[in-house]
Design an enzyme around this catalytic site. Sequence first.
Site, PDB file in Angstrom:
ATOM      1  N   LYS A 243      10.794  -5.067  -3.663  1.00  0.00           N
ATOM      2  CA  LYS A 243      10.247  -4.029  -3.244  1.00  0.00           C
ATOM      3  C   LYS A 243      10.867  -3.674  -1.857  1.00  0.00           C
ATOM      4  O   LYS A 243      11.480  -4.233  -1.155  1.00  0.00           O
ATOM      5  CB  LYS A 243       8.799  -4.708  -2.370  1.00  0.00           C
ATOM      6  CG  LYS A 243       8.214  -3.911  -1.379  1.00  0.00           C
ATOM      7  CD  LYS A 243       6.915  -4.483  -0.744  1.00  0.00           C
ATOM      8  CE  LYS A 243       6.400  -3.650   0.354  1.00  0.00           C
ATOM      9  NZ  LYS A 243       5.057  -4.389   0.850  1.00  0.00           N
ATOM     10  N   ASP A 248       6.906   0.706   6.713  1.00  0.00           N
ATOM     11  CA  ASP A 248       5.684   0.553   6.226  1.00  0.00           C
ATOM     12  C   ASP A 248       4.503   0.973   7.378  1.00  0.00           C
ATOM     13  O   ASP A 248       4.318   0.043   8.261  1.00  0.00           O
ATOM     14  CB  ASP A 248       5.132  -0.726   5.746  1.00  0.00           C
ATOM     15  CG  ASP A 248       3.736  -0.743   4.906  1.00  0.00           C
ATOM     16  OD1 ASP A 248       3.070   0.328   4.868  1.00  0.00           O
ATOM     17  OD2 ASP A 248       3.418  -1.946   4.530  1.00  0.00           O
ATOM     18  N   LYS A 255      -1.384   1.289  10.138  1.00  0.00           N
ATOM     19  CA  LYS A 255      -1.515  -0.130  10.836  1.00  0.00           C
ATOM     20  C   LYS A 255      -1.522   0.067  12.257  1.00  0.00           C
ATOM     21  O   LYS A 255      -1.256   1.120  12.821  1.00  0.00           O
ATOM     22  CB  LYS A 255      -0.171  -0.794  10.248  1.00  0.00           C
ATOM     23  CG  LYS A 255       0.016  -1.169   9.426  1.00  0.00           C
ATOM     24  CD  LYS A 255       1.461  -1.957   9.204  1.00  0.00           C
ATOM     25  CE  LYS A 255       1.621  -2.433   7.611  1.00  0.00           C
ATOM     26  NZ  LYS A 255       0.838  -3.543   7.009  1.00  0.00           N
ATOM     27  N   ASP A 266      10.248  -4.541   5.748  1.00  0.00           N
ATOM     28  CA  ASP A 266       9.376  -4.308   4.292  1.00  0.00           C
ATOM     29  C   ASP A 266      10.318  -3.845   3.268  1.00  0.00           C
ATOM     30  O   ASP A 266       9.661  -3.829   2.066  1.00  0.00           O
ATOM     31  CB  ASP A 266       8.333  -3.289   4.409  1.00  0.00           C
ATOM     32  CG  ASP A 266       6.861  -3.691   3.794  1.00  0.00           C
ATOM     33  OD1 ASP A 266       7.015  -4.856   3.394  1.00  0.00           O
ATOM     34  OD2 ASP A 266       6.199  -2.852   3.386  1.00  0.00           O
ATOM     35  N   GLU A 327       0.579  -0.774  -0.432  1.00  0.00           N
ATOM     36  CA  GLU A 327       1.421  -0.063  -1.072  1.00  0.00           C
ATOM     37  C   GLU A 327       2.604  -0.470  -2.023  1.00  0.00           C
ATOM     38  O   GLU A 327       3.183   0.045  -3.118  1.00  0.00           O
ATOM     39  CB  GLU A 327       2.281   1.113  -0.181  1.00  0.00           C
ATOM     40  CG  GLU A 327       3.464   0.563   0.431  1.00  0.00           C
ATOM     41  CD  GLU A 327       3.342  -0.614   1.534  1.00  0.00           C
ATOM     42  OE1 GLU A 327       2.120  -0.834   1.739  1.00  0.00           O
ATOM     43  OE2 GLU A 327       3.939  -1.419   1.623  1.00  0.00           O
ATOM     44  N   ARG A 329       2.324  -3.248  -4.092  1.00  0.00           N
ATOM     45  CA  ARG A 329       1.918  -3.574  -5.394  1.00  0.00           C
ATOM     46  C   ARG A 329       2.051  -2.185  -6.014  1.00  0.00           C
ATOM     47  O   ARG A 329       2.059  -2.310  -7.357  1.00  0.00           O
ATOM     48  CB  ARG A 329       0.689  -4.291  -5.343  1.00  0.00           C
ATOM     49  CG  ARG A 329      -0.558  -3.317  -4.686  1.00  0.00           C
ATOM     50  CD  ARG A 329      -1.779  -4.043  -4.352  1.00  0.00           C
ATOM     51  NE  ARG A 329      -1.525  -4.920  -3.256  1.00  0.00           N
ATOM     52  CZ  ARG A 329      -2.714  -5.592  -2.586  1.00  0.00           C
ATOM     53  NH1 ARG A 329      -3.782  -5.589  -3.251  1.00  0.00           N
ATOM     54  NH2 ARG A 329      -2.499  -6.240  -1.520  1.00  0.00           N
TER      55      ARG A 329
HETATM   56  N1  BES Z   1       4.012  -4.718   3.963  1.00  0.00           N
HETATM   57  C1  BES Z   1       2.847  -5.185   4.182  1.00  0.00           C
HETATM   58  C2  BES Z   1       2.680  -6.943   4.081  1.00  0.00           C
HETATM   59  C3  BES Z   1       3.201  -7.913   5.241  1.00  0.00           C
HETATM   60  C4  BES Z   1       2.353  -7.860   6.425  1.00  0.00           C
HETATM   61  C5  BES Z   1       4.374  -7.877   5.501  1.00  0.00           C
HETATM   62  C6  BES Z   1       2.720  -8.410   7.523  1.00  0.00           C
HETATM   63  C7  BES Z   1       4.911  -8.766   6.423  1.00  0.00           C
HETATM   64  C8  BES Z   1       3.987  -9.016   7.386  1.00  0.00           C
HETATM   65  C9  BES Z   1       1.810  -4.830   3.020  1.00  0.00           C
HETATM   66  O1  BES Z   1       2.217  -3.789   2.504  1.00  0.00           O
HETATM   67  C10 BES Z   1       0.604  -4.548   3.618  1.00  0.00           C
HETATM   68  O2  BES Z   1       0.427  -3.942   4.540  1.00  0.00           O
HETATM   69  N2  BES Z   1      -0.467  -5.489   3.111  1.00  0.00           N
HETATM   70  C11 BES Z   1      -1.716  -5.179   3.455  1.00  0.00           C
HETATM   71  C12 BES Z   1      -2.629  -5.336   2.319  1.00  0.00           C
HETATM   72  C13 BES Z   1      -3.967  -5.243   2.466  1.00  0.00           C
HETATM   73  C14 BES Z   1      -4.382  -3.786   2.821  1.00  0.00           C
HETATM   74  C15 BES Z   1      -4.742  -5.565   1.413  1.00  0.00           C
HETATM   75  C16 BES Z   1      -1.926  -6.416   4.235  1.00  0.00           C
HETATM   76  O3  BES Z   1      -1.503  -7.618   4.228  1.00  0.00           O
HETATM   77  O4  BES Z   1      -2.685  -6.152   5.399  1.00  0.00           O
HETATM   78 ZN    ZN Z   2       4.406  -3.109   2.842  1.00  0.00          ZN
HETATM   79 ZN    ZN Z   3       1.276  -2.108   3.618  1.00  0.00          ZN
END
Ligand code: BES
Ligand code: ZN
Ligand code: ZN
Length: 477
Positions: A243, A248, A255, A266, A327, A329
């Site tokens: 990925k 992000d 966020k 990311d 994003e 996935r």
């Molecule tokens: N890149 C993030 C996951 C992440 C979070 C990596 C913190 C490292 C530290 C991913 O794209 C994301 O934002 N995932 C969301 C999914 C949710 C919206 C279902 C998450 O984990 O909050």
């Molecule tokens: Zn991400």
């Molecule tokens: Zn994300």
Amino acid sequence: MKVSQKNLKDAKGILVIPFFDNGEQAVQLINESNPFLGLSKEEFNGKLGKTAFITDKFNFQKILLFGLGAEKEFQVEFIRRMAGAAARYAMSIQSKEVNVVCQTEWAQAATEGLVLASYKCITFKSKLEDYTPLENGFIVLKDGNATKEIQKGFILASSQNYVREMNEGPANVSTPEQMVEHAKKLAKENQLKIEVLDKEALKKKKMNTIIGVNQGSTRGAYLVTMEYNADKKNLPFYSIVGKGITFDSGGLSLKPAQSMMDMKYDKTGACVTLGIAKAVSELQLPIRLIACFTVTENMPSGSAQRPGDIVTSYNGKTIEVLNTDAEGRLILSDTLAYIAEKKPEVMIDIATLTGACIIALGSYRIGMYSNDDKLAKTIYDAGEQTYERVWRMPLDSEYLEMMKSDLADLRNVSDSYEAGSITAACFLKEFVGDTKWIHLDIAGVDNNLKPQPYLGKGATGIGVRLIVETLEGLTKK
Ligand code: BES
Ligand code: ZN
Ligand code: ZN
């Protein structure tokens, strides 16, 4: 820096010696060899990680004793830590050299510890303060030769540092375009076949999940495939997928500021695929390997993907995008389906996929998912060996049910806060077909908030040693 073997009689400067937890014996040995030292057992007991200095009146400026703990609980990881402590100590007193006493079978780990601990990202400093990079590490053996072990440790740790350096690049520097340049450079230097699909090519191939994530950004989207031993069709054929989100922001499902701070990392998965391609080609492993990553930013704007949008992925499944922050996935779904088409024997993806994985496992183990028990065992063992440890998580069908959409085939987030890392993995599984597959959720381990024994703060480059060891393990089965 360089690492090579040296004889004890030629060594000078700093010498590090490991001792098991029979400290009194260690103290006795040392005192016998040099009665002027008068080391007491309070000063050194050989407990794990315990150190003590002795000053020698002959060759050495400093001798550092390092405790390995009880012999029966020994792990080769302790050698990495010892070498790391040695490197850090040498640098702290502006010494450019250090000697590490060890055995042939520990030499790879000692080399890894030296090379990993001496790395620091200095690219963005205008002036170097308090940092004297180590120039020479020497492995001192009682007998035997460790040239091969040293070379292997050096290639692996240097590839890991290459990942750390790339990953430390902030989003205004380490853009999708720069990631493509990194891949082209590596392909040229290490004779890899490379294919770069840009936005136009991705649109033509109907890789709509990638396009959807990219469409809020002013920068490009790319799917990069590097292939090692491309024309050797008789070799075992493996693939890795990373990925690569260079930043992000969450997109329109923005966020909060605090959660955005580390989101340059990311792209870790993408950087790791480059590191693996580098290591595998330099080690000349007898395999054919596809290393692939997809890279884009995830940004909000007037043209950004909206919550509720429905996209059709490369394998024809439709996805309701209910949260633009999920994003990873999305871009992986197109990418996994594309690589699965090439029929590799094994496909491993690596991604900073979910915050939920950090809640589940913290920052010491990687979330590992697999549709094949033997494969899961191979990577588990590789994790223990490299200390890039994994923990297997489930893929039961009930979790997949949580990802079914009323309108489309799948939704990209469930409507519950439960099992977020697992539901994400089940979503990915829908795109791998019958390929033997491992998914690694590295969200908790991609960067260190606190320094660890031989990895300082910041990007860790975790995944390179784990996956190379796994690929080697597979060829042995
Ligand atoms: N890149 C993030 C996951 C992440 C979070 C990596 C913190 C490292 C530290 C991913 O794209 C994301 O934002 N995932 C969301 C999914 C949710 C919206 C279902 C998450 O984990 O909050
Ligand atoms: Zn991400
Ligand atoms: Zn994300």
